[in-house]
Scaffold this motif. Structure first.
Motif, PDB file in Angstrom:
ATOM      1  N   PRO A  42       0.803  -1.225   0.000  1.00 26.98           N
ATOM      2  CA  PRO A  42       0.000   0.000   0.000  1.00 26.98           C
ATOM      3  C   PRO A  42       0.839   1.279   0.000  1.00 26.98           C
ATOM      4  CG  PRO A  42      -0.899  -1.571   1.564  1.00 26.98           C
ATOM      5  CD  PRO A  42       0.407  -2.138   1.072  1.00 26.98           C
ATOM      6  N   ASP A  43       2.070   1.222   0.564  1.00 27.04           N
ATOM      7  CA  ASP A  43       2.935   2.403   0.605  1.00 27.04           C
ATOM      8  C   ASP A  43       3.750   2.590  -0.674  1.00 27.04           C
ATOM      9  OD1 ASP A  43       4.777   0.359   0.842  1.00 27.04           O
ATOM     10  OD2 ASP A  43       5.548   0.988   2.795  1.00 27.04           O
ATOM     11  N   GLY A  44       3.515   1.761  -1.700  1.00 30.02           N
ATOM     12  CA  GLY A  44       4.203   1.882  -2.973  1.00 30.02           C
ATOM     13  C   GLY A  44       5.484   1.079  -3.079  1.00 30.02           C
ATOM     14  N   LYS A  45       5.907   0.441  -1.989  1.00 33.46           N
ATOM     15  CA  LYS A  45       7.107  -0.391  -2.047  1.00 33.46           C
ATOM     16  C   LYS A  45       6.792  -1.684  -2.792  1.00 33.46           C
ATOM     17  CE  LYS A  45       9.182   1.734   1.925  1.00 33.46           C
ATOM     18  NZ  LYS A  45       9.827   1.601   3.213  1.00 33.46           N
ATOM     19  N   ILE A  46       7.824  -2.254  -3.431  1.00 32.42           N
ATOM     20  CA  ILE A  46       7.654  -3.389  -4.319  1.00 32.42           C
ATOM     21  C   ILE A  46       8.427  -4.586  -3.778  1.00 32.42           C
ATOM     22  CG2 ILE A  46       7.990  -4.214  -6.684  1.00 32.42           C
ATOM     23  CD1 ILE A  46       8.253  -1.093  -7.375  1.00 32.42           C
ATOM     24  N   LEU A  47       7.747  -5.707  -3.586  1.00 29.44           N
ATOM     25  CA  LEU A  47       8.385  -6.958  -3.194  1.00 29.44           C
ATOM     26  C   LEU A  47       8.574  -7.812  -4.436  1.00 29.44           C
ATOM     27  CD1 LEU A  47       6.235  -7.586  -0.048  1.00 29.44           C
ATOM     28  CD2 LEU A  47       8.731  -7.409  -0.028  1.00 29.44           C
ATOM     29  N   ILE A  48       9.755  -8.414  -4.563  1.00 27.38           N
ATOM     30  CA  ILE A  48      10.060  -9.273  -5.701  1.00 27.38           C
ATOM     31  C   ILE A  48      10.650 -10.568  -5.160  1.00 27.38           C
ATOM     32  CG2 ILE A  48      11.360  -9.510  -7.854  1.00 27.38           C
ATOM     33  CD1 ILE A  48      11.476  -6.371  -7.825  1.00 27.38           C
ATOM     34  N   THR A  49      10.128 -11.683  -5.628  1.00 26.51           N
ATOM     35  CA  THR A  49      10.629 -12.977  -5.184  1.00 26.51           C
ATOM     36  C   THR A  49      10.963 -13.852  -6.384  1.00 26.51           C
ATOM     37  OG1 THR A  49      10.229 -14.792  -3.651  1.00 26.51           O
ATOM     38  CG2 THR A  49       8.375 -14.115  -5.021  1.00 26.51           C
ATOM     39  N   GLY A  50      11.760 -14.863  -6.132  1.00 30.12           N
ATOM     40  CA  GLY A  50      12.145 -15.789  -7.179  1.00 30.12           C
ATOM     41  C   GLY A  50      13.148 -16.783  -6.672  1.00 30.12           C
ATOM     42  N   ASP A  51      14.071 -17.166  -7.542  1.00 27.23           N
ATOM     43  CA  ASP A  51      15.088 -18.123  -7.121  1.00 27.23           C
ATOM     44  C   ASP A  51      16.442 -17.756  -7.701  1.00 27.23           C
ATOM     45  OD1 ASP A  51      14.884 -18.992  -9.765  1.00 27.23           O
ATOM     46  OD2 ASP A  51      13.749 -20.763  -9.256  1.00 27.23           O
ATOM     47  N   ILE A  52      17.478 -18.326  -7.096  1.00 36.38           N
ATOM     48  CA  ILE A  52      18.840 -18.127  -7.560  1.00 36.38           C
ATOM     49  C   ILE A  52      19.465 -19.489  -7.817  1.00 36.38           C
ATOM     50  CG2 ILE A  52      19.130 -15.868  -6.488  1.00 36.38           C
ATOM     51  CD1 ILE A  52      20.542 -17.171  -4.151  1.00 36.38           C
ATOM     52  N   SER A  53      20.567 -19.498  -8.522  1.00 43.14           N
ATOM     53  CA  SER A  53      21.145 -20.750  -9.015  1.00 43.14           C
ATOM     54  C   SER A  53      21.569 -21.728  -7.927  1.00 43.14           C
ATOM     55  CB  SER A  53      22.332 -20.453  -9.930  1.00 43.14           C
ATOM     56  OG  SER A  53      23.331 -19.749  -9.218  1.00 43.14           O
ATOM     57  N   GLU A  54      21.772 -21.296  -6.731  1.00 43.57           N
ATOM     58  CA  GLU A  54      22.180 -22.200  -5.653  1.00 43.57           C
ATOM     59  C   GLU A  54      21.037 -23.055  -5.122  1.00 43.57           C
ATOM     60  OE1 GLU A  54      22.815 -18.804  -5.282  1.00 43.57           O
ATOM     61  OE2 GLU A  54      24.878 -18.857  -5.969  1.00 43.57           O
ATOM     62  N   GLY A  55      19.872 -22.996  -5.750  1.00 42.35           N
ATOM     63  CA  GLY A  55      18.722 -23.760  -5.275  1.00 42.35           C
ATOM     64  C   GLY A  55      18.062 -23.106  -4.081  1.00 42.35           C
ATOM     65  N   LYS A  56      18.115 -21.787  -4.012  1.00 40.04           N
ATOM     66  CA  LYS A  56      17.532 -21.050  -2.897  1.00 40.04           C
ATOM     67  C   LYS A  56      16.523 -20.038  -3.418  1.00 40.04           C
ATOM     68  CE  LYS A  56      21.555 -21.609  -0.035  1.00 40.04           C
ATOM     69  NZ  LYS A  56      22.437 -21.048   0.941  1.00 40.04           N
ATOM     70  N   THR A  89      12.350 -22.805  -4.377  1.00 40.25           N
ATOM     71  CA  THR A  89      12.007 -21.700  -5.256  1.00 40.25           C
ATOM     72  C   THR A  89      10.799 -20.996  -4.654  1.00 40.25           C
ATOM     73  OG1 THR A  89      11.570 -21.035  -7.537  1.00 40.25           O
ATOM     74  CG2 THR A  89      10.493 -23.033  -6.773  1.00 40.25           C
ATOM     75  N   ALA A  90      10.689 -19.700  -4.882  1.00 43.19           N
ATOM     76  CA  ALA A  90       9.536 -18.934  -4.391  1.00 43.19           C
ATOM     77  C   ALA A  90       8.897 -18.232  -5.578  1.00 43.19           C
ATOM     78  CB  ALA A  90       9.972 -17.930  -3.342  1.00 43.19           C
ATOM     79  N   SER A  91       7.617 -18.487  -5.765  1.00 45.05           N
ATOM     80  CA  SER A  91       6.946 -17.967  -6.951  1.00 45.05           C
ATOM     81  C   SER A  91       5.903 -16.903  -6.655  1.00 45.05           C
ATOM     82  CB  SER A  91       6.281 -19.117  -7.708  1.00 45.05           C
ATOM     83  OG  SER A  91       5.408 -19.818  -6.851  1.00 45.05           O
ATOM     84  N   THR A  92       5.506 -16.776  -5.399  1.00 43.21           N
ATOM     85  CA  THR A  92       4.451 -15.825  -5.044  1.00 43.21           C
ATOM     86  C   THR A  92       4.794 -15.150  -3.739  1.00 43.21           C
ATOM     87  OG1 THR A  92       2.820 -17.278  -6.097  1.00 43.21           O
ATOM     88  CG2 THR A  92       1.964 -15.601  -4.609  1.00 43.21           C
ATOM     89  N   VAL A  93       4.488 -13.872  -3.663  1.00 43.21           N
ATOM     90  CA  VAL A  93       4.652 -13.121  -2.417  1.00 43.21           C
ATOM     91  C   VAL A  93       3.357 -12.354  -2.179  1.00 43.21           C
ATOM     92  CG1 VAL A  93       5.796 -11.168  -3.578  1.00 43.21           C
ATOM     93  CG2 VAL A  93       6.155 -11.538  -1.135  1.00 43.21           C
TER      94      VAL A  93
END
Length: 147
Positions: A42-56, A89-93
């Protein structure tokens, strides 16, 4: 990884966001990475999630101008696994009404791939009242029951 922000109906790049409308290298640069989910707070900040090559999984928060938010994990990405030594892996926040953050993804081991969740407070600290140290892997029932 690149993130771009488009402003207005015309779809033109918002040049005030990041570096001329683009944000790159949000996730640790130890190989490949992928942004899989976003949430706008709501304050305009943006959360981004995903994965990195180390399997995290990886989770970052940007200010509305595309700069890292220093009030979230000291401006650094959160990386981790839902379960020790199991690729994640994280696909949704999702941002809850009280400001806590839910991360949804998967955790894999030799028996399969399972739904997994993590919960953080608004500053990026793991909510230790949730699951085990703020994370949980949902075990699925083996087989099934007849109805």
């Amino acid at each position: 990884m690149n993130i771009k922000k488009q402003e207005g109906r015309s779809g033109e790049l918002d040049l005030s966001f990041g570096n001329s409308g683009l944000v790159t290298s949000l996730f640790p640069a130890n190989g490949s990475s992928a942004a899989l989910g976003t949430a706008l707070q709501p304050d305009g900040k943006i959360l981004i999630t995903g994965d990195i090559s180390e399997g995290k999984f990886c989770l970052v928060r940007l200010n509305s101008d595309g700069t890292p938010d220093p009030s979230f994990n000291n401006g650094s990405p959160i990386t981790g696994e839902f379960k020790t030594d199991c690729p994640a892996t994280a696909s949704t926040v999702h941002v809850m009404d009280d400001g806590r953050i839910i991360l949804l993804g998967t955790s894999s081991d030799s028996t399969g791939t399972y739904p997994a969740l993590a919960r953080y407070d608004k500053h990026g600290t793991a909510d230790i009242s949730f699951g085990k140290e703020g994370k949980t892997v949902v075990g699925l029932p083996k087989g099934g029951t007849k109805r």
